[in-house]
Every structure is written in structure tokens, then in C-alpha cells.
Design a protein around this motif. Structure first.
Motif, PDB file in Angstrom:
ATOM      1  N   PRO A  80       0.841  -1.198   0.000  1.00 34.40           N
ATOM      2  CA  PRO A  80       0.000   0.000   0.000  1.00 34.40           C
ATOM      3  C   PRO A  80       0.876   1.248   0.000  1.00 34.40           C
ATOM      4  O   PRO A  80       2.073   1.168   0.290  1.00 34.40           O
ATOM      5  CB  PRO A  80      -0.789  -0.123   1.306  1.00 34.40           C
ATOM      6  CG  PRO A  80       0.021  -1.005   2.193  1.00 34.40           C
ATOM      7  CD  PRO A  80       0.926  -1.824   1.325  1.00 34.40           C
ATOM      8  N   ASN A 126      -3.659  -4.104  -7.750  1.00 35.58           N
ATOM      9  CA  ASN A 126      -3.951  -2.842  -8.442  1.00 35.58           C
ATOM     10  C   ASN A 126      -2.686  -2.039  -8.735  1.00 35.58           C
ATOM     11  O   ASN A 126      -1.681  -2.231  -8.055  1.00 35.58           O
ATOM     12  CB  ASN A 126      -4.906  -2.009  -7.582  1.00 35.58           C
ATOM     13  CG  ASN A 126      -6.335  -2.462  -7.776  1.00 35.58           C
ATOM     14  OD1 ASN A 126      -6.783  -2.610  -8.895  1.00 35.58           O
ATOM     15  ND2 ASN A 126      -7.027  -2.705  -6.675  1.00 35.58           N
ATOM     16  N   LYS A 176     -17.591   4.138  -7.351  1.00 34.62           N
ATOM     17  CA  LYS A 176     -16.802   4.574  -6.198  1.00 34.62           C
ATOM     18  C   LYS A 176     -16.757   3.501  -5.108  1.00 34.62           C
ATOM     19  O   LYS A 176     -16.408   3.779  -3.954  1.00 34.62           O
ATOM     20  CB  LYS A 176     -17.413   5.862  -5.634  1.00 34.62           C
ATOM     21  CG  LYS A 176     -17.367   7.010  -6.630  1.00 34.62           C
ATOM     22  CD  LYS A 176     -18.074   8.235  -6.090  1.00 34.62           C
ATOM     23  CE  LYS A 176     -18.050   9.375  -7.105  1.00 34.62           C
ATOM     24  NZ  LYS A 176     -19.152  10.324  -6.893  1.00 34.62           N
ATOM     25  N   GLY A 204     -14.879   0.877  -4.355  1.00 29.73           N
ATOM     26  CA  GLY A 204     -13.620   0.601  -3.665  1.00 29.73           C
ATOM     27  C   GLY A 204     -13.291   1.710  -2.680  1.00 29.73           C
ATOM     28  O   GLY A 204     -12.908   1.457  -1.526  1.00 29.73           O
ATOM     29  N   GLY A 205     -13.477   2.955  -3.122  1.00 28.75           N
ATOM     30  CA  GLY A 205     -13.170   4.123  -2.294  1.00 28.75           C
ATOM     31  C   GLY A 205     -14.075   4.199  -1.072  1.00 28.75           C
ATOM     32  O   GLY A 205     -13.640   4.613   0.004  1.00 28.75           O
ATOM     33  N   ILE A 245     -15.263   1.754   0.652  1.00 29.89           N
ATOM     34  CA  ILE A 245     -14.749   0.824   1.675  1.00 29.89           C
ATOM     35  C   ILE A 245     -13.474   1.395   2.306  1.00 29.89           C
ATOM     36  O   ILE A 245     -13.308   1.351   3.535  1.00 29.89           O
ATOM     37  CB  ILE A 245     -14.445  -0.567   1.049  1.00 29.89           C
ATOM     38  CG1 ILE A 245     -15.667  -1.140   0.337  1.00 29.89           C
ATOM     39  CG2 ILE A 245     -13.889  -1.528   2.104  1.00 29.89           C
ATOM     40  CD1 ILE A 245     -16.660  -1.867   1.159  1.00 29.89           C
ATOM     41  N   VAL A 246     -12.592   1.933   1.477  1.00 29.05           N
ATOM     42  CA  VAL A 246     -11.330   2.502   2.003  1.00 29.05           C
ATOM     43  C   VAL A 246     -11.637   3.596   3.018  1.00 29.05           C
ATOM     44  O   VAL A 246     -11.033   3.650   4.094  1.00 29.05           O
ATOM     45  CB  VAL A 246     -10.452   3.062   0.860  1.00 29.05           C
ATOM     46  CG1 VAL A 246      -9.298   3.899   1.408  1.00 29.05           C
ATOM     47  CG2 VAL A 246      -9.901   1.923   0.003  1.00 29.05           C
ATOM     48  N   SER A 247     -12.611   4.447   2.707  1.00 27.77           N
ATOM     49  CA  SER A 247     -12.863   5.556   3.629  1.00 27.77           C
ATOM     50  C   SER A 247     -13.496   5.060   4.931  1.00 27.77           C
ATOM     51  O   SER A 247     -13.328   5.679   5.975  1.00 27.77           O
ATOM     52  CB  SER A 247     -13.690   6.657   2.969  1.00 27.77           C
ATOM     53  OG  SER A 247     -14.934   6.149   2.629  1.00 27.77           O
ATOM     54  N   THR A 264      -7.683   2.176   7.297  1.00 26.94           N
ATOM     55  CA  THR A 264      -6.423   1.557   6.877  1.00 26.94           C
ATOM     56  C   THR A 264      -6.781   0.335   6.045  1.00 26.94           C
ATOM     57  O   THR A 264      -7.601  -0.473   6.455  1.00 26.94           O
ATOM     58  CB  THR A 264      -5.588   1.080   8.087  1.00 26.94           C
ATOM     59  OG1 THR A 264      -6.404   0.197   8.852  1.00 26.94           O
ATOM     60  CG2 THR A 264      -5.121   2.233   8.939  1.00 26.94           C
ATOM     61  N   GLY A 265      -6.193   0.240   4.877  1.00 22.50           N
ATOM     62  CA  GLY A 265      -6.428  -0.929   4.028  1.00 22.50           C
ATOM     63  C   GLY A 265      -7.615  -0.757   3.110  1.00 22.50           C
ATOM     64  O   GLY A 265      -8.335   0.252   3.168  1.00 22.50           O
ATOM     65  N   SER A 266      -7.802  -1.744   2.244  1.00 21.28           N
ATOM     66  CA  SER A 266      -8.884  -1.691   1.263  1.00 21.28           C
ATOM     67  C   SER A 266      -9.694  -2.981   1.318  1.00 21.28           C
ATOM     68  O   SER A 266      -9.388  -3.890   2.095  1.00 21.28           O
ATOM     69  CB  SER A 266      -8.302  -1.442  -0.129  1.00 21.28           C
ATOM     70  OG  SER A 266      -7.221  -2.307  -0.375  1.00 21.28           O
ATOM     71  N   ALA A 267     -10.721  -3.035   0.481  1.00 21.28           N
ATOM     72  CA  ALA A 267     -11.664  -4.157   0.515  1.00 21.28           C
ATOM     73  C   ALA A 267     -10.965  -5.490   0.304  1.00 21.28           C
ATOM     74  O   ALA A 267      -9.992  -5.570  -0.456  1.00 21.28           O
ATOM     75  CB  ALA A 267     -12.709  -3.958  -0.588  1.00 21.28           C
TER      76      ALA A 267
END
Ligand code: APR
Length: 310
Positions: A81, A120, A211, A213-214, A216-218, A222-225
Motif C-alpha cells: 500500500p 492494483n 466509487k 472501492g473508495g 470501503i477505504v474511507s 487503513t487498508g482496502s476491501a
């Protein structure tokens, strides 16, 4: 098990992918990561859950590639990341090098495998893996459309208060802001959602999907889906392992299809034992086609950036 899948990167997406593969008893699993002891620890933990989850898949962790030899599928989730102070270019360059190295090592051990890319920026990473593996184009596949379509389906089901099992959706294009959800080909029990919702509500769901993915990130901060991404990768792997000939939206290397040449981008494909067995060309309206071409231009830009950084 008579099938074997190697998952590279034992972080959130990789470990959850290994768990889903094993618990569905689809194959034996090898989990590889550079972190010392970490893939071994997660593999052992997953194995110790097997008596309760009732599966007999073997799960092994490793830091090197010998254990992966003879895999039917290689799923690549490795990457880092963004760290504080790191530019976007630095991040892409680092992840590009990781992709290049892990693909080359895994491909050497499993020359007949099919590669599913999850890391990604997805479409650009597919190009790196395609070049580094030297595999034919039917054996290098990107996971994006299945995830984006699953998000769209989840939102459709919530909106109309119907079972997710009744929903079907197609999201094409690159895995990013320019993705192309296709409401005309998205249905509930076979009925296009354009018959079931106002244009405004469809646009709201499309926007949320873009949107996804974003969002979930927000929330995670910390981290993503990783739950839905791992589900999507496993649906693709299952279609290949069981030779299901399933039509799914995946990033595929196009050579003229949809008027796009020499680029990985999301389109409907038939997945079976030979990987991508067909690229399905559906009729698009002028505006849908324009959106797909715009998305292709965005992916081309990213691939060009990558070439400059290489
Ligand atoms: N070889 C093997 N593993 C590596 C390497 C390498 N050269 N470099 C990094 N890794 C590992 C990291 O040690 C880490 O455990 O890849 C793992 C990535 O895991 P996470 O940081 O938890 O990331 P995750 O949420 O799993 O996402 C992985 O999938 O959806 C995409 O955007 C996401 O590109 C990201 C990827």
C-alpha cells in the motif's frame, strides 16, 4: 485434492482467497508471501480450522516458489500500500516490480498455469504479468468486472428489496473511475433494471458502484476491501477449475474486439479449463461504446505511464 492453486501475497485479499478456496474444497492451496513466517502461520491457522469447516484441502505457506510447482492457477494479490511520503509513481513502480518478479518466479514453477491478477492498478498490472510470464493471452486474466458487478448487484438488491440471487449485472471497462456499468444488461429475474427503477436511481447506483472501492477505504481507514475481492477471484478460479464455461466480466487482452487493440480491459469472457475460451462481443449503444473507449483511453494512459517508469 486433484487441483492446486497458488495464492501470492498472503495479506487480506490473499489469505481470504485461500480460506474461500479451501472451505469450498476446490483445490489444495499454497500461500506465498515475502514476510517471514506469515504465510506459514496463516496456512497453519487455516488448516487447523479444517476439522470444524469440514474440508480436506491442504494449505501450505511458503516464502519461496518450489511449493507452488505444478499449480493449475496462480492468483496474484502481492503488492504494497502507499506509504507516507511515497508518490503515486513510486508506488506504481514498486508494485510493477513486485508483479514482474512474482509472476516470473511463479510462471517458471507452473508453466501451464492460468494467472488471475488481483493487484492494483489492475489493468496495468495485467500487462506486466502478461509480459513477465510469456503466457498466451487466454491464460492471463484480470479480476475486476466480477467484483464491480457484484457491488452493482448488491446495490440493486438493496434498492429493490429482492434476493441477490435474482440479480445479474455487467460492468465493463477499466477497474477505476471510468468503469462502464451497463444497466440495459443488468437484470432482476431476467427483467432489465431499466424497467424497474427510475433513471435517477440507476445513475445513483452506478455512481456508488464506480466509487465502491473508495467507499470501503474511507470506512476502513487503513487498508482496502478484501471480502468481495476474494469472492470474485474465487468465482473465477472455480469456473476454471471446474471447466464451467461461465460468462463473467474479466480483464482480457483485446486484439481488435470492441475496436480495442493490444490492451487489457474488462469485457465479458467465457471462463473454462483453458482460461479465457471466448471473448463475448455484446452490442453496445453509441454512448455505451463511447464510455468503453474513454475507459480504454484511461487504461492506455496508465500503461504508457508504466512503460516510462520501467
Ligand atoms: N512477494 C510476495 N508477497 C509480497 C511481495 C513479494 N515480492 N511484496 C509484497 N507482498 C505481500 C505483502 O507482504 C502483503 O502481505 O503482499 C501482501 C499484500 O497484502 P495487503 O497489504 O494486506 O493488501 P491486500 O488488502 O491483500 O491487497 C492486495 O489486492 O485488491 C488489491 O488493491 C489491492 O493491490 C492490492 C492487492
Amino acid at each position: 485434492m486433484d487441483k492446486k492453486v497458488t495464492v501470492i501475497g498472503a495479506g487480506n485479499v490473499g489469505a481470504t482467497t485461500a480460506q474461500r478456496l479451501a472451505e469450498k474444497e476446490l483445490c489444495d492451496v499454497v500461500l506465498i508471501d515475502i514476510a517471514d513466517g506469515m504465510p506459514q502461520g496463516k496456512a497453519l491457522d487455516l488448516l487447523e480450522a479444517a476439522p470444524i469447516e469440514k474440508h480436506d484441502a491442504s494449505i501450505r505457506g511458503a516464502n519461496t516458489y518450489e511449493a507452488s510447482a505444478g499449480s493449475d492457477i496462480i492468483i496474484i494479490t502481492a503488492g504494497i500500500p502507499r506509504k507516507p511520503g511515497m508518490s503515486r509513481d513510486d508506488l506504481i513502480k514498486t508494485n510493477m516490480n513486485i508483479m514482474k518478479n512474482v509472476t516470473a518466479e511463479a510462471a517458471e514453477q507452473s508453466p501451464n498455469a492460468i494467472i488471475i491478477i488481483v493487484s492494483n492498478p489492475l489493468d496495468a498490472m495485467c500487462h506486466v504479468a502478461y509480459d513477465a510470464s510469456g503466457f498466451s493471452k487466454n491464460r492471463v486474466i484480470g479480476m475486476a468486472g466480477v467484483l464491480d458487478s457484484a457491488r452493482f448487484r448488491a446495490f440493486i438488491s438493496m434498492e429493490l428489496d429482492v434476493s441477490v440471487e435474482n440479480t445479474h449485472a455487467f460492468v465493463l471497462g477499466g477497474h477505476g473511475d471510468t468503469m462502464v456499468p451497463l444497466p440495459r444488461y443488468s437484470t432482476v429475474a431476467g427483467i432489465p433494471i431499466t424497467e424497474l427503477m427510475s433513471a435517477e436511481r440507476i445513475e445513483a447506483l452506478v455512481d456508488r458502484t464506480r466509487k465502491g472501492g473508495g467507499e470501503i477505504v474511507s470506512l476502513l481507514k487503513t487498508g482496502s476491501a478484501f471480502y468481495a475481492p476474494s469472492s470474485a477471484a474465487v468465482e473465477m478460479a472455480e469456473a476454471i477449475l471446474k471447466d464451467k464455461k461461465k460468462i463473467l466480466p474479466c480483464a482480457a487482452y483485446l486484439e481488435g474486439e470492441y475496436g480495442i487493440n493490444g490492451l487489457f480491459i474488462g469485457v465479458p469472457v467465457k471462463l473454462g479449463a483453458n482460461g479465457i475460451e471466448d471473448i463475448i462481443q455484446i452490442k453496445l449503444t453509441d454512448s455505451e461504446n463511447a464510455a468503453l473507449q474513454k475507459s480504454a483511453d484511461a487504461v492506455t494512459g496508465l500503461v504508457e505511464d508504466l512503460k516510462k517508469l520501467a
